[in-house]
Each structure stands twice: as structure tokens, then as C-alpha cells.
Design a protein around this motif. Structure first.
Motif, mmCIF file in Angstrom:
data_model
loop_
_atom_site.group_PDB
_atom_site.id
_atom_site.type_symbol
_atom_site.label_atom_id
_atom_site.label_comp_id
_atom_site.label_asym_id
_atom_site.label_seq_id
_atom_site.Cartn_x
_atom_site.Cartn_y
_atom_site.Cartn_z
ATOM 1 N N PRO A 166 0.834 -1.212 0.000
ATOM 2 C CA PRO A 166 0.000 0.000 0.000
ATOM 3 C C PRO A 166 0.868 1.262 0.000
ATOM 4 O O PRO A 166 1.176 1.844 1.043
ATOM 5 C CB PRO A 166 -0.810 -0.133 1.295
ATOM 6 N N LEU A 167 1.292 1.664 -1.183
ATOM 7 C CA LEU A 167 2.312 2.703 -1.304
ATOM 8 C C LEU A 167 1.852 4.047 -0.767
ATOM 9 O O LEU A 167 2.642 4.786 -0.173
ATOM 10 C CB LEU A 167 2.747 2.836 -2.765
ATOM 11 N N ALA A 168 0.587 4.402 -0.981
ATOM 12 C CA ALA A 168 0.122 5.707 -0.512
ATOM 13 C C ALA A 168 0.190 5.793 1.007
ATOM 14 O O ALA A 168 0.647 6.809 1.572
ATOM 15 C CB ALA A 168 -1.305 5.959 -0.995
ATOM 16 N N GLU A 169 -0.233 4.733 1.702
ATOM 17 C CA GLU A 169 -0.185 4.731 3.159
ATOM 18 C C GLU A 169 1.248 4.713 3.670
ATOM 19 O O GLU A 169 1.585 5.378 4.654
ATOM 20 C CB GLU A 169 -0.957 3.533 3.713
ATOM 21 N N VAL A 213 11.408 10.092 6.462
ATOM 22 C CA VAL A 213 12.221 8.928 6.103
ATOM 23 C C VAL A 213 12.116 8.711 4.596
ATOM 24 O O VAL A 213 11.028 8.806 4.010
ATOM 25 C CB VAL A 213 11.748 7.669 6.865
ATOM 26 N N TRP A 214 13.231 8.436 3.997
ATOM 27 C CA TRP A 214 13.306 8.189 2.548
ATOM 28 C C TRP A 214 12.454 6.981 2.188
ATOM 29 O O TRP A 214 12.497 5.949 2.864
ATOM 30 C CB TRP A 214 14.768 7.916 2.182
ATOM 31 N N LEU A 215 11.690 7.077 1.104
ATOM 32 C CA LEU A 215 10.895 5.949 0.614
ATOM 33 C C LEU A 215 11.402 5.519 -0.751
ATOM 34 O O LEU A 215 11.344 6.281 -1.720
ATOM 35 C CB LEU A 215 9.413 6.312 0.533
ATOM 36 N N HIS A 216 11.907 4.296 -0.794
ATOM 37 C CA HIS A 216 12.375 3.691 -2.034
ATOM 38 C C HIS A 216 11.390 2.597 -2.436
ATOM 39 O O HIS A 216 10.988 1.784 -1.601
ATOM 40 C CB HIS A 216 13.772 3.079 -1.833
ATOM 41 N N ASP A 272 -3.839 0.927 -16.963
ATOM 42 C CA ASP A 272 -4.827 1.754 -16.279
ATOM 43 C C ASP A 272 -5.308 1.132 -14.979
ATOM 44 O O ASP A 272 -5.637 1.853 -14.030
ATOM 45 C CB ASP A 272 -6.032 2.008 -17.199
ATOM 46 N N GLU A 273 -5.368 -0.188 -14.918
ATOM 47 C CA GLU A 273 -5.897 -0.840 -13.714
ATOM 48 C C GLU A 273 -5.023 -0.584 -12.485
ATOM 49 O O GLU A 273 -5.478 -0.779 -11.347
ATOM 50 C CB GLU A 273 -6.048 -2.335 -13.945
ATOM 51 N N TYR A 274 -3.780 -0.163 -12.703
ATOM 52 C CA TYR A 274 -2.890 0.133 -11.578
ATOM 53 C C TYR A 274 -2.682 1.631 -11.389
ATOM 54 O O TYR A 274 -1.727 2.050 -10.733
ATOM 55 C CB TYR A 274 -1.544 -0.564 -11.779
ATOM 56 N N ALA A 275 -3.583 2.438 -11.943
ATOM 57 C CA ALA A 275 -3.439 3.897 -11.860
ATOM 58 C C ALA A 275 -3.337 4.415 -10.426
ATOM 59 O O ALA A 275 -2.531 5.318 -10.152
ATOM 60 C CB ALA A 275 -4.597 4.570 -12.598
ATOM 61 N N PRO A 276 -4.113 3.886 -9.464
ATOM 62 C CA PRO A 276 -3.951 4.380 -8.087
ATOM 63 C C PRO A 276 -2.567 4.120 -7.511
ATOM 64 O O PRO A 276 -2.037 4.932 -6.754
ATOM 65 C CB PRO A 276 -5.033 3.614 -7.314
ATOM 66 N N VAL A 277 -1.977 2.989 -7.880
ATOM 67 C CA VAL A 277 -0.617 2.687 -7.418
ATOM 68 C C VAL A 277 0.366 3.652 -8.070
ATOM 69 O O VAL A 277 1.248 4.208 -7.407
ATOM 70 C CB VAL A 277 -0.234 1.232 -7.745
ATOM 71 N N LYS A 278 0.193 3.862 -9.364
ATOM 72 C CA LYS A 278 1.082 4.783 -10.080
ATOM 73 C C LYS A 278 1.013 6.179 -9.481
ATOM 74 O O LYS A 278 2.042 6.864 -9.346
ATOM 75 C CB LYS A 278 0.708 4.814 -11.555
ATOM 76 N N ALA A 279 -0.183 6.615 -9.114
ATOM 77 C CA ALA A 279 -0.336 7.955 -8.553
ATOM 78 C C ALA A 279 0.488 8.123 -7.284
ATOM 79 O O ALA A 279 1.012 9.208 -7.010
ATOM 80 C CB ALA A 279 -1.811 8.238 -8.274
ATOM 81 N N ALA A 280 0.626 7.050 -6.517
ATOM 82 C CA ALA A 280 1.384 7.124 -5.267
ATOM 83 C C ALA A 280 2.880 7.294 -5.509
ATOM 84 O O ALA A 280 3.606 7.760 -4.619
ATOM 85 C CB ALA A 280 1.130 5.878 -4.427
ATOM 86 N N LEU A 281 3.364 6.935 -6.696
ATOM 87 C CA LEU A 281 4.799 7.008 -6.965
ATOM 88 C C LEU A 281 5.322 8.436 -6.948
ATOM 89 O O LEU A 281 6.513 8.659 -6.709
ATOM 90 C CB LEU A 281 5.121 6.354 -8.308
ATOM 91 N N SER A 282 4.452 9.402 -7.210
ATOM 92 C CA SER A 282 4.923 10.793 -7.219
ATOM 93 C C SER A 282 5.346 11.256 -5.831
ATOM 94 O O SER A 282 6.023 12.278 -5.697
ATOM 95 C CB SER A 282 3.824 11.716 -7.756
ATOM 96 N N ALA A 283 4.983 10.480 -4.781
ATOM 97 C CA ALA A 283 5.330 10.860 -3.409
ATOM 98 C C ALA A 283 6.561 10.139 -2.887
ATOM 99 O O ALA A 283 6.956 10.350 -1.743
ATOM 100 C CB ALA A 283 4.141 10.572 -2.479
ATOM 101 N N VAL A 284 7.197 9.300 -3.711
ATOM 102 C CA VAL A 284 8.347 8.536 -3.215
ATOM 103 C C VAL A 284 9.641 9.238 -3.615
ATOM 104 O O VAL A 284 9.644 10.157 -4.440
ATOM 105 C CB VAL A 284 8.315 7.078 -3.735
#
Length: 477
Positions: free
Chosen positions: A260-263, A273-276, A290-302
């Protein structure tokens, strides 16, 4: 066969180059055609052979020359191509090893013909690598001020990212880690129990130590638990330790689980703390579908991402990529430029990682991106996912087989009525027959057969044939 191009006596400085070194254009073309024939024969007949067979030859001695080039190529055919790893076969689904796209294989040869060092400078290889990094930086939602570089694979990408994270954590505690090391402080990194072992290797190499790798338990879906991560970080801070980085997974190798990348990003932001994110395997699916768009959106915060084009983008090994959001911090962590390489122009790639001499990894990735396009990759990856789904369905329909996990294109299963030792025997027999090739792993504390589909040659009929082969292996033990 041509006259042997073999060296005779040592060359004096004023003598012409020996024929064994300097081939004329006709000889280059002749040998090139022979190599192309070997490549074509291998790639177009691989499905007609066993998926894998034990090596039953002897490698000719490397110091037994000089040998005519035609004989060397014949040796490659007899002693190398006849015993492949297996990942080109449509019923190979063991580790995360895709077959190479033909264009990638040829681009690798073209890169070798140039043979540049891509440390930096103003030559084509550098510009091609910048373009490849840009594509993935944009896909991940990183800013233009971010950076990245091609590395050998996910392990080196993680080591690079952790080195930058360590530099940042040390700097914020008044430590010059490049000069003084860890200065007696206890640094800590965090990893899910399903995370890749490269994080532990990186911690050991960076002086953090495996005793300071916190393994965060997973939930029932094999995903890192953010609540337990938060608890560990708080406890470590209270004990005077320095939290360095968290490694989360965008597709674990073991079960295909996506953390759960966003959390997790929220926890890391709260505690600075650095998130890799390890997207070495699942990254392409997350970035493109497209089915993984919510996961992709979280990548902008890492802070950093590891990707392996040699996994699910079908590029020849090696082709790893690390993306780093903070360009200057990455340069501060690594740059050590000798006077003869220092310029006022674009910083060299070697200033953002450990390697000084760097191969031209970008050409094969760029060529395949140009040829297939992002939409072409979307179709191929979606097909792999569909084939994995068909395999999971065939497993579920097979009497005696138990489906243990199915995430992304990973399918883990076992014979429920057999012991771990007996299931291992089934796997050994399956692979020995050459009818299919799977890996073994542990899921929920028990031994499992594991398939990972990153192979466009594999279709629904092959998925069903794998289950048939497993059934036959069960009968054979």
C-alpha cells in the motif's frame, strides 16, 4: 571456410595490424551473417526443444587458441546455444527472466560495436541514456529536476538509492558520512517480510548492517503493514537510532503483491524517512496499465524507484534503472570528479552512482521503446497478465492442487495432500522432464511451486500444458 585469421609473431610498433584483429568489411559482414544465423536458429527453434536440460558438454579451454573464428562460432553453437537457461521457451515461467526481444539483442551488438564508456561527455550514448531516463521519469511522475541512471539491475538500483538516502539521513544529523562513515550512530532501514533481499545486501555494504534491517510483517495479502512500520520507526527514533529508508514493493517477486504505497508514503512523510520503491518486476505494469493507476499515482510521493527493463520490458540483460527525485542530493552522495574529467557542462552519469566505466545499456531499451511503443508494451504486459490468470484458473480446477497466491503475473501453488519434501520432488521431476520449468518458493510457511509469466511466447495452451506437466510429474515421483 576462410583462411584462419590468427596472430603469428608479436607486432612491432611500426608493423600493420594483424589480420586477427583488423577484419576487412567483407569479413565483418560474413561473420555477422553467421552470427545472425545462429541467433535466428536459436530464437525460432527454442520451443521445439526441452525447456531446460542439464549441461552435458565441456566448454573448450579459453586458453587453447589461437582458433579460427569459424571454429569459435561452431563451438558457441555446440557448447553454449545448445544448453540455454530456458527463458526463451514458451513454458518457462520460473524466475523473473523474460526472453529478449530480437531488436534488443541486435541493439546490444551495435552498442558493443561502438563500445563507449557512458560515464559522461558529449557523444550519442549519453544522449540516448538521458532520453531513456526521461521516459521513465515522466511515467513515474517525477519532476524534471529528478534524475536517474541505468545500472546492472534492481540490486544495484537499490544500493544506489540507499546510498543517497544514507547521505541525506547522515547530513540531517550533522554527520559527513563520506568522510567519517556512520560516526558511531546506529542507522536503520525498513523492509517488508516479502521484500527483496537486495535491501539487506545494500544495508550490509553501506555499513548499516543486517541487524539494523527491520523486517515489517505482511498482511494476509502479503503486503507490508503501514501501521507496524510506523510503530517501528517511532521506537527506533526513541532509542536514538537514525531511520534511513523504507523499501516498499510495487510487485514482490515471491507473490506479486503490491504494498500500500500511498499509506507507506504518508508514514515516511510524517517521520521524514526516505521511501524507495522496488518496481524491478512489477514497475512496468504499474506505470503502463490503467488498472494500476492508483498505485502509479502514489509514486509521485516517493524518493526513488528501481526498475528493471530486462524483466518485464523484455530487454537483454543487463538493464536496470534507478530514478532519484532529488538530483542534487544524488550528486552530493556520489560525485568525486578527477581533474581530467571535470567540466562545466552537464554532470556526468558517473557523478550519480558508483560506476565510472559504464556500458551503453540504453540503446537496446531506446530501440525497443521506439519499435514497440508504450501501447505495444501495454498489450504485451496485459497478455502476460491474462496468461497468468489462465494458469491460476487451471491450477484451481486441477484436483489436488491448491492455489496459494496470485498477484500480477505470479502464480504460486502446491499439492495440498503432499508434504513440503514431496512437493519439492514434484518440482524437481517437472524441471527434469524439460516439459516445463518453474521455481520453488515458500508461501504462508509452506513450500510452493511458483510461476511468473513475463514471456510473450507463452499462451493459454502453454499455461494449461504446464498444469498437465505438473500432473505428470506428480505421477512420476
Amino acid at each position: 571456410m576462410s583462411e584462419p585469421n590468427l596472430p603469428n609473431a608479436p607486432l612491432a610498433p611500426n608493423e600493420p595490424i594483424a589480420p586477427a584483429w583488423e577484419w576487412d568489411a567483407d569479413e565483418v559482414r560474413r561473420i555477422g551473417h553467421r552470427v545472425a544465423d545462429l541467433v535466428a536458429d536459436h530464437l525460432t527453434t527454442v520451443s521445439q526443444k526441452p525447456v531446460w536440460q542439464p549441461y552435458a558438454s565441456t566448454v573448450p579451454p579459453a586458453d587453447g587458441g589461437p582458433v579460427d573464428v569459424d571454429e569459435v562460432l561452431a563451438d558457441i553453437g555446440r557448447h553454449v546455444l545448445a544448453y540455454p537457461f530456458g527463458n526463451g521457451h514458451p513454458r518457462y515461467a520460473a524466475w523473473v527472466n523474460s526472453p529478449p526481444h530480437v531488436l534488443g539483442a541486435y541493439a546490444e551488438a551495435l552498442a558493443a560495436a561502438l563500445n563507449p564508456s557512458v560515464a559522461g561527455g558529449d557523444h550519442a550514448a549519453v544522449h540516448v541514456e538521458h532520453e531513456v531516463v526521461r521516459v521513465f521519469r515522466d511515467l513515474a511522475g517525477f519532476p524534471e529536476t529528478g534524475t536517474g541512471l541505468l545500472v546492472s539491475g534492481g540490486s544495484m538500483a537499490t544500493l544506489t538509492a540507499f546510498a543517497v538516502a544514507r547521505h541525506r539521513a547522515a547530513e540531517r544529523h550533522g554527520i559527513d558520512v563520506r568522510r567519517d562513515g556512520l560516526a558511531g550512530r546506529r542507522f536503520v532501514v525498513y523492509l517488508g517480510t516479502e521484500g527483496h533481499g537486495s535491501a539487506r545486501k545494500a544495508a550490509e555494504l553501506l555499513g548499516i548492517g543486517s541487524a539494523n534491517v527491520r523486517l515489517i510483517p505482511a498482511d494476509a495479502g502479503h503486503r507490508l503493514r503501514p501501521d507496524l512500520l510506523r510503530r517501528e520507526i517511532v521506537a527506533d527514533r526513541a532509542a536514538g537510532a537514525v531511520p534511513v529508508a523504507v523499501m516498499a514493493s510495487a510487485g514482490t517477486v515471491n507473490t506479486g503483491a503490491i504494498d500500500p504505497l500511498a499509506e507507506i508514503a504518508e508514514v515516511c512523510a510524517d517521520h521524514d524517512v526516505w521511501l524507495h520503491v522496488d518496481g524491478s518486476y512489477g514497475g512496468p505494469a504499474v506505470l503502463l496499465l490503467d488498472e494500476y493507476a492508483p498505485v502509479k499515482a502514489a509514486l509521485s510521493a516517493v524518493d526513488s524507484i528501481a526498475l528493471d527493463p530486462h524483466k518485464w520490458l523484455y530487454a537483454p540483460v543487463d538493464a536496470g534503472l534507478v530514478l532519484l527525485k532529488d538530483r542534487q542530493l544524488a550528486r552530493d552522495a556520489f560525485s568525486l570528479v578527477p581533474p581530467y574529467l571535470r567540466t562545466d557542462d552537464e554532470p556526468w552519469f558517473s557523478e550519480f552512482g558508483f560506476e565510472q566505466t559504464r556500458p551503453f545499456r540504453a540503446l537496446k531499451i531506446w530501440a525497443q521503446l521506439r519499435h514497440l511503443g508504450l501501447d505495444g508494451y501495454r498489450r504485451l504486459i496485459a497478455r502476460d497478465l491474462a496468461v497468468a490468470g489462465r494458469l491460476a484458473a487451471a491450477v484451481a480446477a486441477e484436483p489436488g492442487l491448491e492455489l496459494l497466491a496470485h498477484g500480477l503475473s505470479v502464480v504460486c501453488f502446491r499439492y495440498a495432500g503432499l508434504t513440503d519434501e514431496e512437493n519439492r520432488a514434484v518440482l524437481t521431476e517437472l524441471n527434469r522432464t524439460g516439459r516445463a520449468f518453474l521455481a520453488g518458493t515458500t508461501v504462508n510457511g509452506v513450500f510452493a511451486l511458483r510461476a511468473c509469466v513475463v514471456n510473450p511466447r507463452m499462451g493459454s495452451a502453454d499455461a494449461e500444458a504446464v498444469v498437465d506437466a505438473v500432473r505428470a510429474a506428480r505421477a512420476g515421483i
